[in-house]
Design a protein around this motif. Structure first.
Motif, short mmCIF file in Angstrom:
data_model
loop_
_atom_site.label_atom_id
_atom_site.label_comp_id
_atom_site.label_asym_id
_atom_site.label_seq_id
_atom_site.Cartn_x
_atom_site.Cartn_y
_atom_site.Cartn_z
N ALA A 69 0.83 -1.21 0.00
CA ALA A 69 0.00 0.00 0.00
C ALA A 69 0.87 1.26 0.00
CB ALA A 69 -0.93 -0.01 1.21
N ASN A 70 1.95 1.24 0.77
CA ASN A 70 2.85 2.40 0.79
C ASN A 70 3.53 2.59 -0.56
OD1 ASN A 70 2.40 3.27 3.45
ND2 ASN A 70 3.80 1.75 4.27
N ASP A 71 3.87 1.47 -1.22
CA ASP A 71 4.41 1.57 -2.58
C ASP A 71 3.38 2.17 -3.52
OD1 ASP A 71 6.81 0.50 -1.79
OD2 ASP A 71 6.36 -1.53 -2.48
N TYR A 75 3.66 5.44 -5.82
CA TYR A 75 3.32 5.38 -7.25
C TYR A 75 2.36 6.53 -7.61
CZ TYR A 75 1.47 3.19 -11.56
OH TYR A 75 1.08 2.91 -12.85
N LEU A 76 1.33 6.70 -6.79
CA LEU A 76 0.34 7.74 -7.06
C LEU A 76 0.91 9.13 -6.86
CD1 LEU A 76 -2.82 6.12 -5.44
CD2 LEU A 76 -2.31 6.37 -7.87
N ASN A 144 -3.27 -3.22 -9.79
CA ASN A 144 -3.87 -3.81 -8.60
C ASN A 144 -2.88 -3.83 -7.45
OD1 ASN A 144 -6.41 -4.38 -9.84
ND2 ASN A 144 -5.49 -6.16 -10.82
N ILE A 145 -3.27 -3.28 -6.30
CA ILE A 145 -2.46 -3.27 -5.09
C ILE A 145 -3.03 -4.30 -4.14
CG2 ILE A 145 -1.54 -1.89 -3.20
CD1 ILE A 145 -0.63 -0.91 -5.90
N PHE A 146 -2.22 -5.32 -3.78
CA PHE A 146 -2.70 -6.36 -2.86
C PHE A 146 -2.61 -5.86 -1.43
CE2 PHE A 146 -2.18 -10.11 -0.16
CZ PHE A 146 -3.30 -10.85 -0.55
N ASN A 217 -9.03 12.10 -8.65
CA ASN A 217 -9.25 10.66 -8.56
C ASN A 217 -8.05 9.96 -7.91
OD1 ASN A 217 -10.74 8.16 -9.27
ND2 ASN A 217 -8.99 7.83 -10.61
N LEU A 218 -6.85 10.36 -8.32
CA LEU A 218 -5.64 9.79 -7.72
C LEU A 218 -5.53 10.18 -6.25
CD1 LEU A 218 -2.96 10.28 -10.53
CD2 LEU A 218 -4.36 8.28 -10.05
N GLY A 219 -5.92 11.41 -5.93
CA GLY A 219 -5.89 11.84 -4.53
C GLY A 219 -6.82 11.00 -3.67
N ALA A 220 -8.00 10.69 -4.21
CA ALA A 220 -8.94 9.83 -3.47
C ALA A 220 -8.35 8.45 -3.26
CB ALA A 220 -10.26 9.74 -4.22
N LYS A 221 -7.66 7.93 -4.27
CA LYS A 221 -7.02 6.61 -4.14
C LYS A 221 -5.90 6.65 -3.09
CE LYS A 221 -9.19 4.12 -7.28
NZ LYS A 221 -9.93 2.87 -6.95
N MET A 222 -5.14 7.74 -3.06
CA MET A 222 -4.08 7.86 -2.05
C MET A 222 -4.67 7.86 -0.65
SD MET A 222 -1.06 10.43 -3.40
CE MET A 222 -1.99 11.53 -4.46
#
Length: 287
Positions: A69-71, A75-76, A144-146, A217-222
């Motif tokens: 998740a930190n990776d 990435y984001l 996909n982030i596991f 959108n990327l901010g929401a994912k972060m």
């Protein structure tokens, strides 16, 4: 009725067996004190070992999932920084096109076209060159982030999907007056119809909105990944505590056991000495 026997020394056998039990207990206690673990082998607690190993596998999976998740956040962040630079490029393009749309500035149109071409070329370069650990960030398809463990590896909840999509002048629909791709992009403003500075400015404004949508959108994912890390850290803490209750030794209890087994071992040796001395009493009958 008890009798004297020199063939089988039953008290000695009993004392020897009990001394062996005490020695085994002492040895096991020393193992636990030296390792800090209550379970050092399957025979210590077979069922507990199975449960503890399952919990340990979950813990290890969650530890890696936190790193995953930190990776993903890293990435984001790279993607967001690149999109921020693209926004700056588009803002400059909007400024130049606003200048070109004004008739008194027609004399500088060639310089404006040259700079616009460089801006668009840079957008294409950023879209193709931005990468994370060798993986192109702005590409079609999901990443996909596991974020699961051994209990939900096949479930949809074990993954968080990230979509960055391709990034280029074509993807941003910057087509008016633009020919070529990448480093061969050229811009031609003729101020008529679809290739006028005003028409191109409309496309740039739309592209700015598109990039802004990508960024939020990327901010929401972060934020989601940050929340996932917090949740997994809480799970990790609780699972580690649960495993510790099963696997780790209670040092106070083991110190007490050590004292007990040391005393029992010494008493056992003394009892064996006394038991071995009993048959010697038969010699008195021969005097």
């Amino acid at each position: 009725m008890p009798s004297f026997s020199v063939v089988n020394n039953l008290p000695g056998i009993v004392a020897q067996q009990q001394a062996g039990v005490n020695q085994t207990g002492l040895q096991r206690t020393l193992y636990r004190l030296s390792s800090g673990l209550r379970i050092n082998s399957g025979r210590d607690d077979a069922a507990g070992l199975a449960i503890a190993d399952g919990l340990r596998a979950q813990v290890r999976s969650l530890q890696q999932s936190i790193r995953n998740a930190n990776d993903g956040v890293g990435y984001l962040q790279i993607a967001d920084s690149a999109l921020g630079e693209v926004t700056n490029l588009l803002n400059r393009a909007a400024q130049l096109l606003s200048q070109a749309a004004s008739d008194p500035n027609a004399g500088g149109e060639t310089a404006i076209e040259a700079e616009l071409a460089q801006l668009y070329q840079e957008i294409d370069r950023v879209g193709g060159a931005t990468n994370f650990n060798g993986a192109t960030i702005f590409a079609a398809g999901d990443l996909n982030i596991f974020v699961g463990d051994t209990t939900n590896v096949a479930a949809a909840t074990a993954q968080i999907s990230i979509t960055t999509s391709a990034l280029s002048t074509a993807e941003l629909a910057l087509t008016a007056g633009v020919t070529g791709t990448g480093s061969s992009i050229a811009v031609d403003i003729d101020n008529t119809g679809a290739t006028s500075a005003a028409a191109m400015l409309t496309e740039v404004a739309t592209a700015i909105d598109t990039v802004a949508a990508k960024r939020w959108n990327l901010g929401a994912k972060m934020n989601r990944l940050d929340n996932a890390v917090s949740i997994m850290q809480a799970q990790l803490q609780n699972l580690t505590a649960a495993e510790s209750q099963i696997r780790d030794a209670d040092m106070a209890e083991e110190v007490a056991n050590l004292t007990r087994f040391q005393i029992l071992s010494q008493v056992g040796l003394a009892a064996m000495a006394q038991a071995n001395a009993v048959p010697q009493g038969v010699l008195a009958l021969l005097q």
